[in-house]
Design a protein around this motif. Structure first.
Motif, PDB file in Angstrom:
ATOM      1  N   THR A  97       0.815  -1.218   0.000  1.00 21.08           N
ATOM      2  CA  THR A  97       0.000   0.000   0.000  1.00 21.08           C
ATOM      3  C   THR A  97       0.850   1.271   0.000  1.00 21.08           C
ATOM      4  O   THR A  97       0.455   2.265  -0.592  1.00 21.08           O
ATOM      5  N   HIS A  98       2.009   1.224   0.686  1.00 18.54           N
ATOM      6  CA  HIS A  98       2.875   2.413   0.680  1.00 18.54           C
ATOM      7  C   HIS A  98       4.266   2.055   1.192  1.00 18.54           C
ATOM      8  O   HIS A  98       4.507   0.955   1.664  1.00 18.54           O
ATOM      9  N   VAL A  99       5.158   3.036   1.087  1.00 25.77           N
ATOM     10  CA  VAL A  99       6.591   2.774   1.259  1.00 25.77           C
ATOM     11  C   VAL A  99       7.031   2.706   2.723  1.00 25.77           C
ATOM     12  O   VAL A  99       8.163   2.316   3.007  1.00 25.77           O
ATOM     13  N   ALA A 130      -4.584  -1.756   7.786  1.00 18.01           N
ATOM     14  CA  ALA A 130      -3.244  -2.265   8.099  1.00 18.01           C
ATOM     15  C   ALA A 130      -2.996  -2.285   9.606  1.00 18.01           C
ATOM     16  O   ALA A 130      -2.203  -3.087  10.084  1.00 18.01           O
ATOM     17  N   HIS A 131      -3.643  -1.384  10.336  1.00 17.00           N
ATOM     18  CA  HIS A 131      -3.489  -1.369  11.797  1.00 17.00           C
ATOM     19  C   HIS A 131      -4.880  -1.305  12.407  1.00 17.00           C
ATOM     20  O   HIS A 131      -5.635  -0.389  12.111  1.00 17.00           O
ATOM     21  N   GLY A 132      -5.219  -2.270  13.262  1.00 19.86           N
ATOM     22  CA  GLY A 132      -6.527  -2.253  13.911  1.00 19.86           C
ATOM     23  C   GLY A 132      -7.419  -3.373  13.418  1.00 19.86           C
ATOM     24  O   GLY A 132      -7.062  -4.135  12.514  1.00 19.86           O
ATOM     25  N   GLY A 162      -4.785  -0.332   3.706  1.00 20.33           N
ATOM     26  CA  GLY A 162      -3.463   0.148   4.122  1.00 20.33           C
ATOM     27  C   GLY A 162      -3.602   1.081   5.302  1.00 20.33           C
ATOM     28  O   GLY A 162      -4.349   0.810   6.253  1.00 20.33           O
ATOM     29  N   ASP A 163      -2.898   2.230   5.251  1.00 18.38           N
ATOM     30  CA  ASP A 163      -3.000   3.234   6.308  1.00 18.38           C
ATOM     31  C   ASP A 163      -3.911   4.392   5.898  1.00 18.38           C
ATOM     32  O   ASP A 163      -3.952   5.405   6.601  1.00 18.38           O
ATOM     33  N   HIS A 164      -4.622   4.257   4.770  1.00 15.24           N
ATOM     34  CA  HIS A 164      -5.453   5.382   4.326  1.00 15.24           C
ATOM     35  C   HIS A 164      -6.675   5.552   5.227  1.00 15.24           C
ATOM     36  O   HIS A 164      -7.020   6.671   5.623  1.00 15.24           O
ATOM     37  N   ARG A 175       8.149   1.662   6.345  1.00 14.72           N
ATOM     38  CA  ARG A 175       8.915   0.435   6.557  1.00 14.72           C
ATOM     39  C   ARG A 175       8.100  -0.704   7.150  1.00 14.72           C
ATOM     40  O   ARG A 175       8.427  -1.863   6.933  1.00 14.72           O
ATOM     41  N   ASP A 176       7.022  -0.390   7.869  1.00 13.05           N
ATOM     42  CA  ASP A 176       6.206  -1.464   8.450  1.00 13.05           C
ATOM     43  C   ASP A 176       5.315  -2.137   7.401  1.00 13.05           C
ATOM     44  O   ASP A 176       4.641  -3.118   7.697  1.00 13.05           O
ATOM     45  N   HIS A 177       5.331  -1.626   6.180  1.00  7.72           N
ATOM     46  CA  HIS A 177       4.533  -2.208   5.102  1.00  7.72           C
ATOM     47  C   HIS A 177       5.418  -2.774   3.991  1.00  7.72           C
ATOM     48  O   HIS A 177       5.121  -3.811   3.410  1.00  7.72           O
ATOM     49  N   TYR A 178       6.502  -2.044   3.702  1.00 11.09           N
ATOM     50  CA  TYR A 178       7.275  -2.346   2.494  1.00 11.09           C
ATOM     51  C   TYR A 178       8.466  -3.291   2.705  1.00 11.09           C
ATOM     52  O   TYR A 178       8.764  -4.117   1.833  1.00 11.09           O
TER      53      TYR A 178
HETATM   54 ZN   LIG Z   1       1.565   1.683   8.817  1.00 15.44          ZN
END
Ligand SMILES: [Zn+2]
Length: 357
Positions: free
Chosen positions: A94-96, A258-260, A215-217, A98-101
């Motif tokens: 979803t995005h760059v 991504a979180h929750g 993601g985090d959106h 570090r906890d995702h990529y």
């Molecule tokens: Zn995140």
């Protein structure tokens, strides 16, 4: 990272029946599992990686943070549902951040899985791969937010840049560009560009299953940080709010964040997030009433986190994030004609002044 109207009790996730960060491969729907992976700092508790069975192998939405404990857990949880790293054919990241990529970067290279990332993240990857940078690129962002003191706090250490680890920041195989459908074999997802949290953020809508990999959106119990990007975007909050409206225009989907915890309605949460930022914009404007202020000075006058903590009681990392997020709100007030910004070489950063109404 700021306030929320969602009670903490809802941190129970319906797919697991327990706290959302509990270890396991939790079945969300037919052929879709949620695997929460640990993070080295406990503020966010965990990051959800979604495993989608897709005909030609597994598609993973996000990879997690490449730390040994997360890698071992991912391997164990995949085995629980009958798979191994070799079955992963693709990472849609979803995005760059570090906890995702970073885990996608490492496992993609080791196992030949195809890695996709939004094209808007290229400038960030260029910076992260630049060996000549002498300091973390976030420090300059903090200084323009008037947070020279926090930049100094972030800059402690021996001058080594811990982010400079090239294996973690490989370039993806595909840059996602613009909204489009991605064929996964037995199903397809729609990749939707949602800049804001980062410039190249993407969400993935699986409308057949009625789900949004967000993601985090769109996060269910916290608000995504805004302004924590390098190089800095011109209007990260304006971008974020426009991207929220974009998700609001999709069908109402189950929220797979991504979180929750998994949550029932993307529309309901988008409405709460938009309202939250309008309130913060109004509070930021009110803080300018008594005279020009830097973002850091405004941040110090606002309550932080859902517990309404005072700025000065936050840890150094959170104060830095808060200063950058406040700058994003002030920049949007400027774009809306409600404030002006005085940019100078002044080490105290950009000063904002309210436009009399
Ligand atoms: Zn995140």
């Amino acid at each position: 990272m700021t306030s929320s109207s969602t009670p903490t009790a809802r941190a129970i996730s319906p797919d697991s029946g327990t706290h959302w960060s509990a270890e396991g491969a939790w079945r969300v729907a037919d052929g879709i599992h949620r695997i929460p992976l640990p993070l080295p700092m406990d503020g966010l508790k965990a990051v959800n990686v979604y495993v989608v069975e897709s005909g030609d192998g597994l598609t993973l939405i996000d990879g997690g943070w490449a730390i040994p404990v997360a890698r071992e857990l991912l391997e164990r949880c995949l085995r629980e549902v009958g798979y191994g790293f070799g079955d992963i054919s693709r990472f849609l990241v979803t995005h760059v951040h570090r906890d995702h990529y970073t885990m996608a970067s490492v496992l993609g290279a080791e196992h030949g899985a195809h890695v996709s990332l939004g094209a808007g993240e290229k400038p960030a990857l260029d910076l992260l791969n630049d060996p000549d940078l002498e300091e973390s690129p976030f420090l300059a962002v903090l200084r323009t937010a008037g947070a020279q003191d926090i930049a100094e706090e972030w800059n402690v250490g021996d001058g080594e840049r811990p982010d400079l680890d090239l294996g973690l920041w490989r370039y993806p195989d595909t840059w996602l560009d613009g909204d489009h459908d991605i064929d996964l074999g037995t199903r397809s997802v729609r990749a939707v560009h949602t800049p804001g949290h980062t410039p190249g953020h993407f969400v993935f809508a699986e409308t057949g299953a009625g789900m949004l990999f967000a993601g985090d959106h769109v996060l269910p119990t916290i608000t995504p940080s805004i302004g924590f990007t390098v190089p800095p975007a011109d209007q990260p909050l304006g971008d974020f709010m426009a991207s929220l409206a974009k998700v609001r225009a999709l069908p109402d989907l189950q929220l797979l964040p991504a979180h929750g915890p998994v949550a029932p309605s993307t529309h309901a949460r988008v409405d709460e997030l938009l309202e939250h930022h309008e309130e913060r914009l109004a509070a930021s404007l009110a803080a300018l009433a008594t005279g020009p202020r830097t973002a850091r000075q405004v941040a110090a006058e606002l309550p932080w986190t859902r517990h309404e903590h005072q700025f000065e009681t936050l840890d150094g990392f959170s104060r830095g994030m808060a200063a950058m997020e406040t700058k994003a709100h002030l920049d949007l007030l400027v774009a809306r004609g409600q404030a002006t910004a005085t940019v100078s070489e002044d080490p105290d950063g950009v000063r904002f002044t309210a436009v009399p109404s």
